[in-house]
Design an enzyme around this catalytic site. Structure first.
Site, PDB file in Angstrom:
ATOM      1  N   LYS A 107      20.870 -28.638 -32.522  1.00 10.80           N
ATOM      2  CA  LYS A 107      20.411 -28.913 -33.884  1.00 10.80           C
ATOM      3  C   LYS A 107      19.257 -27.998 -34.291  1.00 10.80           C
ATOM      4  CE  LYS A 107      22.077 -33.639 -34.333  1.00 10.80           C
ATOM      5  NZ  LYS A 107      22.560 -34.025 -32.991  1.00 10.80           N
TER       6      LYS A 107
HETATM    7  C1  LIG Z   1      23.994 -34.400 -32.819  1.00 11.31           C
HETATM    8  C2  LIG Z   1      24.573 -34.177 -31.475  1.00 11.31           C
HETATM    9  C3  LIG Z   1      25.986 -34.109 -31.274  1.00 11.31           C
HETATM   10  C4  LIG Z   1      26.971 -34.361 -32.377  1.00 11.31           C
HETATM   11  O1  LIG Z   1      27.018 -33.329 -33.323  1.00 11.31           O
HETATM   12  P1  LIG Z   1      27.749 -33.537 -34.751  1.00 11.31           P
HETATM   13  O2  LIG Z   1      27.503 -32.298 -35.496  1.00 11.31           O
HETATM   14  O3  LIG Z   1      27.063 -34.736 -35.370  1.00 11.31           O
HETATM   15  O4  LIG Z   1      29.175 -33.819 -34.479  1.00 11.31           O
HETATM   16  C5  LIG Z   1      26.447 -33.793 -30.002  1.00 11.31           C
HETATM   17  N1  LIG Z   1      25.592 -33.610 -28.973  1.00 11.31           N
HETATM   18  C6  LIG Z   1      24.255 -33.679 -29.116  1.00 11.31           C
HETATM   19  C7  LIG Z   1      23.376 -33.479 -27.930  1.00 11.31           C
HETATM   20  C8  LIG Z   1      23.687 -33.963 -30.370  1.00 11.31           C
HETATM   21  O5  LIG Z   1      22.362 -34.035 -30.508  1.00 11.31           O
END
Ligand SMILES: *Cc1c(COP(=O)(O)O)cnc(C)c1O
Length: 435
Positions: A107
């Site tokens: 993210k």
């Molecule tokens: C947010 C997150 C996901 C999921 O990602 P999306 O874009 O919401 O599908 C998967 N793994 C981790 C570690 C995350 O923080």
């Protein structure tokens, strides 16, 4: 490039408006009006390009009309100031390690891009103050807070459930100060999410403050995630993968990450097919099996960033494929694994291949290991560093997990937070008092 709503009942808007608003007024999600395809000449050069170089060219195709070339290039380079290596796990399976950024999760990419883009839009508008509201169960809050730290004209409010995020996660957004405000809510994650949603709909608040969201519904958060799909593909082909046999597997929660990959394919990246890997929250798999989308209350798992019962970006996938279940099933397959299966995979991959997965990556690795066909090369997105889930991972592998220094550094600083009840009027007053 203009942006349109998936619901189609509100006007097309500029990139700036889509980013600042977050959600369209008809409650739809914004999508680019078209997907520019990158020229063959770009793909010929792909193997030689660095990640920031290819990202600048992709960004230019998508955002070039809205941001000056130099500014966009700077913004992309600053976003991607950490490596995203493709690491071989075994014969034909590779891990794209997205956890080398400041908060050790993928993210960081979207959050850093969005923060810098808002900063760019605010460059001449010194009185404008954009307030980013974000509800978090852990990872989103830390990535957004660190991405937006010190960006002029932007303030962040992170709402998190008291006692329900790990100490290390909490430290990543409560110790920063400056333009980052942590609100410790007496309730659970759903209460935090409900407060944020209510704030976006509150007329008085929206008149007095400019509010936006930094979840993956925001185009500036989810679109930049496509950069690393190009990079992953190029690295895999360089390592010997057949160019038309590359399969991407994405551990999915709100489906923002995989949607960015699907758009990369629309822009010409020849990914053969996608796998959406899920934990026990199997809404997407059910959709593939039945053709009916039935959201459910989420269930708690050890891959908790994917505990989502009504993935917000599902409407974007429907939109991309004109609501065709057939077209979606032809391009994306699904899986769902229990906590026991996730743990087993994490342990065997560590023991057998010497590769330490985090619980989210383990879901995706297992999907590839069971679904990859001969000739194909599989890449899964390793979305977080295993140390972010230290207790869980240590229990599974029965060994200590080393915590990277920059994660430990957060614990050294003083925690500052505002405790609030899960009550909208109190939250609203808190926001209004901060003006
Ligand atoms: C947010 C997150 C996901 C999921 O990602 P999306 O874009 O919401 O599908 C998967 N793994 C981790 C570690 C995350 O923080």
């Amino acid at each position: 490039m203009k942006y349109r709503s998936t619901v189609g009942k509100s006007p097309e808007v500029s990139l700036e408006e889509a980013v600042v608003k977050g959600l369209a007024p008809d409650n739809g999600l914004y999508m680019p009006l078209s997907f520019p395809t990158l020229p063959k000449e770009f793909f010929d050069r792909l193997p030689e390009m660095s990640l920031p170089e290819m990202a600048s060219e992709i960004a230019s195709a998508l955002f070039g009309e809205d941001i000056e070339k130099d500014a966009l290039e700077k913004l992309t380079k600053e976003t991607l100031n950490f490596p995203i290596p493709l690491v071989k796990v075994n014969d034909d399976i590779y891990s794209l390690e997205l956890f080398h950024g400041p908060t050790l999760a993928f993210k960081d990419v979207g959050a850093r891009f969005m923060a810098r883009l808002l900063g760019y839009f605010n460059r001449d508008n010194t009185d404008r103050l954009v307030n980013v509201l974000v509800a978090t169960s852990g990872d989103t809050g830390s990535a957004v807070a660190n991405g937006f730290l010190g960006v002029d004209g932007v303030r962040v409010f992170v709402l998190y459930p008291k006692g329900k995020v790990s100490r290390i996660q909490e430290a990543q957004f409560t110790t920063l100060g400056k333009n980052i405000n942590a609100l410790e809510i007496e309730g659970n994650f759903d209460d935090c999410q409900a407060l944020v949603k209510k704030a976006f709909l509150d007329e008085e608040l929206n008149q007095k403050m400019m509010l936006t969201s930094a979840n993956s519904i925001n185009v500036a958060r989810f679109l930049p995630q496509m950069f690393y799909y190009f990079h992953a593909y190029a690295q895999a082909v360089k390592a010997g993968a057949k160019p038309d046999e590359v399969v991407l597997c994405v551990p999915s929660g709100n489906f923002g990450n995989i949607t960015a990959g699907l758009i990369a394919k629309r822009m010409g990246l020849p990914i053969k097919r996608f796998i959406a890997a899920n934990n026990a929250n199997d809404i997407f798999l059910n959709y593939l099996n039945t053709g009916t989308y039935s959201p459910k209350k989420s269930v708690q798992t050890i891959a908790n960033a994917m505990d989502v019962g009504d993935p917000s970006n599902f409407v974007r996938i429907l939109d991309l494929y004109d609501n065709s279940h057939e077209a979606i099933s032809a391009e994306i397959s699904g899986t769902s694994y229990s906590d026991a299966e996730i743990s087993e995979t994490l342990k065997t991959t560590f023991d057998k291949d010497g590769y330490l997965l985090d619980p989210h990556g383990a879901v995706a690795y297992r999907a590839l290991a069971s679904m990859l066909k001969p000739q194909e090369t599989g890449i899964f997105l390793e979305t977080a560093h295993p140390a972010k889930f230290k207790e869980t991972v240590e229990k599974i592998i029965e060994k200590e997990v080393e915590v990277p220094e920059r994660l430990n550094d957060f614990l050294k600083n003083e925690k500052k937070t505002s405790p609030l009840p899960a009550d909208f009027e109190t939250f609203k007053k808190h926001l209004l008092n901060s003006i």
